[in-house]
Write an enzyme that holds these catalytic residues in place. Structure first.
Site, mmCIF file in Angstrom:
data_model
loop_
_atom_site.group_PDB
_atom_site.id
_atom_site.type_symbol
_atom_site.label_atom_id
_atom_site.label_comp_id
_atom_site.label_asym_id
_atom_site.label_seq_id
_atom_site.Cartn_x
_atom_site.Cartn_y
_atom_site.Cartn_z
ATOM 1 N N TYR A 97 0.824 -1.216 0.000
ATOM 2 C CA TYR A 97 0.000 0.000 0.000
ATOM 3 C C TYR A 97 0.858 1.266 0.000
ATOM 4 O O TYR A 97 0.436 2.304 -0.494
ATOM 5 C CB TYR A 97 -0.901 0.032 1.242
ATOM 6 C CG TYR A 97 -2.223 -0.658 1.083
ATOM 7 C CD1 TYR A 97 -2.289 -2.006 0.786
ATOM 8 C CD2 TYR A 97 -3.409 0.042 1.248
ATOM 9 C CE1 TYR A 97 -3.505 -2.643 0.661
ATOM 10 C CE2 TYR A 97 -4.634 -0.585 1.128
ATOM 11 C CZ TYR A 97 -4.677 -1.927 0.831
ATOM 12 O OH TYR A 97 -5.886 -2.545 0.702
ATOM 13 N N ASP A 147 -3.180 -18.394 0.502
ATOM 14 C CA ASP A 147 -4.165 -19.092 -0.343
ATOM 15 C C ASP A 147 -4.896 -20.158 0.469
ATOM 16 O O ASP A 147 -6.126 -20.283 0.432
ATOM 17 C CB ASP A 147 -3.507 -19.682 -1.608
ATOM 18 C CG ASP A 147 -2.224 -20.449 -1.336
ATOM 19 O OD1 ASP A 147 -1.725 -20.417 -0.189
ATOM 20 O OD2 ASP A 147 -1.708 -21.097 -2.275
ATOM 21 N N ASP A 158 -6.389 -6.914 4.107
ATOM 22 C CA ASP A 158 -7.495 -6.258 3.409
ATOM 23 C C ASP A 158 -8.411 -7.312 2.813
ATOM 24 O O ASP A 158 -9.623 -7.286 2.981
ATOM 25 C CB ASP A 158 -6.943 -5.344 2.306
ATOM 26 C CG ASP A 158 -8.050 -4.685 1.507
ATOM 27 O OD1 ASP A 158 -8.998 -4.180 2.132
ATOM 28 O OD2 ASP A 158 -7.984 -4.697 0.264
ATOM 29 N N ASP A 215 -12.375 -8.897 4.431
ATOM 30 C CA ASP A 215 -13.658 -8.903 3.712
ATOM 31 C C ASP A 215 -14.247 -10.307 3.702
ATOM 32 O O ASP A 215 -15.450 -10.502 3.873
ATOM 33 C CB ASP A 215 -13.474 -8.430 2.256
ATOM 34 C CG ASP A 215 -13.755 -6.936 2.101
ATOM 35 O OD1 ASP A 215 -13.487 -6.180 3.062
ATOM 36 O OD2 ASP A 215 -14.236 -6.529 1.028
HETATM 37 C C1 IPM Z 1 -10.343 -1.185 3.903
HETATM 38 C C2 IPM Z 1 -10.590 -0.586 2.533
HETATM 39 C C3 IPM Z 1 -9.438 0.333 2.201
HETATM 40 C C4 IPM Z 1 -8.173 -0.507 2.203
HETATM 41 C C5 IPM Z 1 -9.588 1.085 0.862
HETATM 42 C C6 IPM Z 1 -10.885 1.843 0.795
HETATM 43 C C7 IPM Z 1 -8.429 1.990 0.605
HETATM 44 O O1 IPM Z 1 -10.767 -1.578 1.597
HETATM 45 O O2 IPM Z 1 -10.256 -0.411 4.868
HETATM 46 O O3 IPM Z 1 -10.273 -2.399 3.987
HETATM 47 O O4 IPM Z 1 -7.860 -1.154 1.195
HETATM 48 O O5 IPM Z 1 -7.488 -0.506 3.223
HETATM 49 MG MG MG Z 2 -10.863 -3.526 2.405
#
Ligand code: IPM
Ligand code: MG
Length: 360
Positions: free
Chosen positions: A146, A227, A251, A255
């Site tokens: 990042y 993975d 990240d 999710d």
């Molecule tokens: C998160 C989001 C952010 C990230 C984006 C919006 C930059 O996906 O907080 O997980 O990738 O960190």
């Molecule tokens: Mg994210």
């Protein structure tokens, strides 16, 4: 009489549903503050698309200044289709990355927990979630790909773009301590998720983590390639307690973990540094499609406020108070649209807030 404690809190409502859910969370915080004899001074500041509209930049300097002066930051969400075509450095996401870096928030804590009363909302089969899901993802937040060197170069008319993943021993060590300290307060297990079969940076992660682990003899450590980890999360999520991982892998996996709980509208997060200062935000986004319609689930924002009390103000009682109030409201059958199923009572953002307030 004991002197009332006063705390300054910076509030970044941001864009989309961020505005309405932070309003609900502030009411909850005020009620809890009064109950526990503190005073919270909220200062709202702009970041994200709304800041771009007003100042031509997503993260105005005064926002950072105000955050730095505060004990903690409560953030709603940033972004929306209106700003999607802006160049990279003007996009609302840039505000998020910028504020993480400016405030030095290297440790991102993302708990993904299944509420018993919401088990039906998980997309996984009953047999898989039977033993529960309670994972804490500890994601490195200010390093790696990042923030690494990136760019483009052209050779013989062919363009190549690159983003680099670089981690120092120091960056790995401090987030490792965060993960192990968190595990000590939980089920005492840390899984380091990496790609050490391919990436040199991952091999350094393994070396540093292995060196630190003996300082926490009660914590069991294991290693998993990313993975495999993404597959294990849907195969047997109960095996995980604390997942320690890099910025990019964290990240992606957070999710996935949130989806497993079936209720992304319920999940809070904290971004911390060494001291108690932190930024607290729901892990969901700004949901522009439902913004301003009183449809958003404010519970992740309310639970983020609970984390703020616990980590930045050092008070776990108000945090438990908020969490219990949220659980009671769910037990009584109230649901916003995102977690609603047949047989439950559908309510809007404001009503959900009132119900939580009534349980405090
Ligand atoms: C998160 C989001 C952010 C990230 C984006 C919006 C930059 O996906 O907080 O997980 O990738 O960190
Ligand atoms: Mg994210």
């Amino acid at each position: 009489m004991t002197k009332q404690k006063v705390y300054d809190i910076a509030v970044i409502p941001g864009d989309g549903i961020g505005v309405e859910i932070t309003d609900v969370a502030l009411e909850v915080m005020n009620k809890v503050a009064a109950k526990y004899k503190m005073q919270l001074n909220f200062t709202k500041v702009l970041a994200g698309g709304c800041a771009f509209d007003k100042y031509g930049e997503p993260l105005p300097a005064e926002t950072v200044v105000q955050c730095k002066k505060s004990a903690a930051v409560l953030l709603g969400a940033v972004g929306g289709p209106k700003w999607d075509t802006l160049p990279g450095d003007k996009r609302p996401e840039k505000a998020l990355l910028g504020i993480r870096a400016a405030l030095g928030l290297y440790a991102n804590l993302r708990p993904a927990k299944i509420y018993d009363v919401l088990k039906g909302a998980s997309p996984l089969k009953d047999a898989i979630i039977e033993s529960g899901v309670d994972v804490l993802i500890v994601r490195e937040l200010t390093g790696g790909i990042y923030f690494g060197e990136r760019g483009r170069r052209a050779e013989n008319g062919v363009v190549t773009a690159f983003d680099s993943e670089a981690y120092s021993e120091k960056e790995i060590a401090r987030i490792t301590h965060t993960a192990f300290a968190a595990a000590m307060k939980r089920r005492k297990k840390v899984t380091l998720v990496d790609k050490a079969n391919v990436l040199e940076s991952s091999r350094l992660w393994r070396e540093v983590v292995a060196k630190i682990a003996p300082e926490y003899p009660e914590v069991a450590l294991n290693y998993m390639y990313v993975d495999n980890a993404s597959m294990q999360l849907v195969r047997n999520p109960a095996q995980f307690d604390v997942i320690l991982t890099s910025n990019l892998f964290g990240d992606i996996l957070s999710d996935e973990a949130s989806m497993i709980t079936g209720s992304i509208g319920m999940l809070a997060s904290a971004s911390m540094r060494e001291d108690s200062f932190g930024m607290y935000e729901p892990i969901h986004g700004s949901a522009p499609d439902i913004a301003g319609k009183d449809l958003a689930n404010p519970l992740a924002q309310i639970l983020s406020a609970a984390m703020l009390f616990e980590y930045s103000l050092g008070m776990s009682e108000p945090a438990r108070n908020i969490e219990n109030a949220v659980e009671k409201v769910l037990e009584k059958g109230y649901r916003t649209g995102d977690i609603w199923t047949e047989g439950f009572t559908k309510v809007g953002t404001k009503k959900m807030g009132e119900l939580v307030l009534a349980e405090l």
